[in-house]
Design a protein around this motif. Structure first.
Motif, PDB file in Angstrom:
ATOM      1  N   ASN A  38       0.849  -1.186   0.000  1.00 32.86           N
ATOM      2  CA  ASN A  38       0.000   0.000   0.000  1.00 32.86           C
ATOM      3  C   ASN A  38       0.891   1.244   0.000  1.00 32.86           C
ATOM      4  N   ALA A  39       0.265   2.401  -0.147  1.00 35.09           N
ATOM      5  CA  ALA A  39       1.006   3.662  -0.259  1.00 35.09           C
ATOM      6  C   ALA A  39       1.803   3.974   1.008  1.00 35.09           C
ATOM      7  N   ALA A  44       7.207   4.533   3.501  1.00 36.01           N
ATOM      8  CA  ALA A  44       8.200   4.162   4.514  1.00 36.01           C
ATOM      9  C   ALA A  44       9.490   3.673   3.846  1.00 36.01           C
ATOM     10  N   ILE A  45       9.374   2.868   2.794  1.00 31.30           N
ATOM     11  CA  ILE A  45      10.556   2.393   2.072  1.00 31.30           C
ATOM     12  C   ILE A  45      11.195   3.558   1.316  1.00 31.30           C
ATOM     13  N   GLY A  46      10.371   4.384   0.673  1.00 32.17           N
ATOM     14  CA  GLY A  46      10.875   5.503  -0.109  1.00 32.17           C
ATOM     15  C   GLY A  46      11.611   6.542   0.710  1.00 32.17           C
ATOM     16  N   ARG A  47      11.253   6.716   1.973  1.00 35.52           N
ATOM     17  CA  ARG A  47      11.937   7.693   2.844  1.00 35.52           C
ATOM     18  C   ARG A  47      13.432   7.412   2.936  1.00 35.52           C
ATOM     19  N   LEU A  48      13.817   6.162   2.780  1.00 30.44           N
ATOM     20  CA  LEU A  48      15.226   5.793   2.870  1.00 30.44           C
ATOM     21  C   LEU A  48      16.065   6.410   1.761  1.00 30.44           C
ATOM     22  N   GLU A  61       8.265  17.837   2.144  1.00 25.98           N
ATOM     23  CA  GLU A  61       7.252  16.785   2.191  1.00 25.98           C
ATOM     24  C   GLU A  61       7.590  15.724   1.150  1.00 25.98           C
ATOM     25  N   LEU A  62       7.128  14.497   1.382  1.00 21.87           N
ATOM     26  CA  LEU A  62       7.235  13.442   0.382  1.00 21.87           C
ATOM     27  C   LEU A  62       5.839  13.051  -0.055  1.00 21.87           C
ATOM     28  N   PHE A  63       5.684  12.753  -1.341  1.00 24.05           N
ATOM     29  CA  PHE A  63       4.392  12.402  -1.912  1.00 24.05           C
ATOM     30  C   PHE A  63       4.468  11.020  -2.543  1.00 24.05           C
ATOM     31  N   VAL A  64       3.377  10.281  -2.473  1.00 19.52           N
ATOM     32  CA  VAL A  64       3.296   8.959  -3.087  1.00 19.52           C
ATOM     33  C   VAL A  64       2.160   8.970  -4.093  1.00 19.52           C
ATOM     34  N   HIS A  65       2.446   8.443  -5.282  1.00 18.22           N
ATOM     35  CA  HIS A  65       1.427   8.273  -6.320  1.00 18.22           C
ATOM     36  C   HIS A  65       1.376   6.788  -6.643  1.00 18.22           C
ATOM     37  N   GLU A  66       0.247   6.179  -6.361  1.00 22.51           N
ATOM     38  CA  GLU A  66       0.069   4.765  -6.634  1.00 22.51           C
ATOM     39  C   GLU A  66      -0.393   4.613  -8.079  1.00 22.51           C
ATOM     40  N   SER A  93      15.566  13.379  -8.159  1.00 23.64           N
ATOM     41  CA  SER A  93      14.984  12.236  -8.841  1.00 23.64           C
ATOM     42  C   SER A  93      13.712  11.787  -8.153  1.00 23.64           C
ATOM     43  N   ASN A  94      12.967  11.016  -8.889  1.00 19.50           N
ATOM     44  CA  ASN A  94      11.800  10.324  -8.358  1.00 19.50           C
ATOM     45  C   ASN A  94      12.232   8.891  -8.094  1.00 19.50           C
ATOM     46  N   VAL A  95      11.587   8.257  -7.137  1.00 19.16           N
ATOM     47  CA  VAL A  95      11.851   6.861  -6.818  1.00 19.16           C
ATOM     48  C   VAL A  95      10.580   6.085  -7.129  1.00 19.16           C
ATOM     49  N   VAL A  96      10.734   4.944  -7.806  1.00 20.81           N
ATOM     50  CA  VAL A  96       9.595   4.077  -8.081  1.00 20.81           C
ATOM     51  C   VAL A  96       9.880   2.726  -7.448  1.00 20.81           C
ATOM     52  N   LEU A  97       8.903   2.219  -6.703  1.00 16.70           N
ATOM     53  CA  LEU A  97       8.974   0.884  -6.124  1.00 16.70           C
ATOM     54  C   LEU A  97       8.017   0.003  -6.897  1.00 16.70           C
ATOM     55  N   SER A  98       8.537  -1.066  -7.455  1.00 14.42           N
ATOM     56  CA  SER A  98       7.730  -1.973  -8.255  1.00 14.42           C
ATOM     57  C   SER A  98       6.760  -2.755  -7.374  1.00 14.42           C
ATOM     58  N   ARG A  99       5.520  -2.889  -7.852  1.00 13.78           N
ATOM     59  CA  ARG A  99       4.516  -3.701  -7.147  1.00 13.78           C
ATOM     60  C   ARG A  99       4.854  -5.178  -7.189  1.00 13.78           C
TER      61      ARG A  99
END
Length: 128
Positions: A38-39, A44-48, A61-66, A93-99
């Motif tokens: 979930n977002a 939480a992972i992206g904050r790293l 601020e950090l934003f998440v787009h699902e 940069s933007n970070v993308v976490l694969s589903r």
């Protein structure tokens, strides 16, 4: 030689480099990557991968787009003191976490829609 008429600029110290990616939470040493479901988990992972929110020179601020292939995380920065001046530290940069497998990808600092489109065009899932 003639003087070109240009004034010499001394821009100050070089920009701060981007943060070093965190040690592998998985994937590189054979352990599985954490896969967000979930977002909130993605954030939480992206904050790293970003400086601490609110730290000097850090994001506001950090934003998440699902989206269908994953989660795009990007930083929101405080407005500059002089909006007409060029950015002190361009880039980012933007970070993308694969589903599918939690793989972390870095994309240029495009607006979210353009970054997600770029990910769609370039993402190749790892074969098992």
């Amino acid at each position: 030689m003639t003087d070109s008429g240009r004034t010499e600029r001394h821009p100050g110290p070089p920009p701060t480099p981007p943060p070093v990616p965190p040690p592998a939470a998985g994937g590189r040493d054979g352990a599985p990557q954490p896969v967000p479901t979930n977002a909130d988990e993605a954030l939480a992972i992206g904050r790293l991968y970003f400086p601490e929110v609110g730290s000097p020179g850090g994001p506001a601020e950090l934003f998440v787009h699902e989206f269908d292939l994953g989660y795009l995380i990007h930083a929101g920065w405080p407005p500059p003191a002089d909006p007409t001046a060029p950015p002190a530290e361009p880039g980012g940069s933007n970070v993308v976490l694969s589903r599918s497998d939690g793989e972390v990808s870095f994309l240029p600092n495009f607006p979210p829609e353009a970054a997600m489109e770029l990910f769609h065009r370039s993402y190749r899932p790892k074969s098992a």
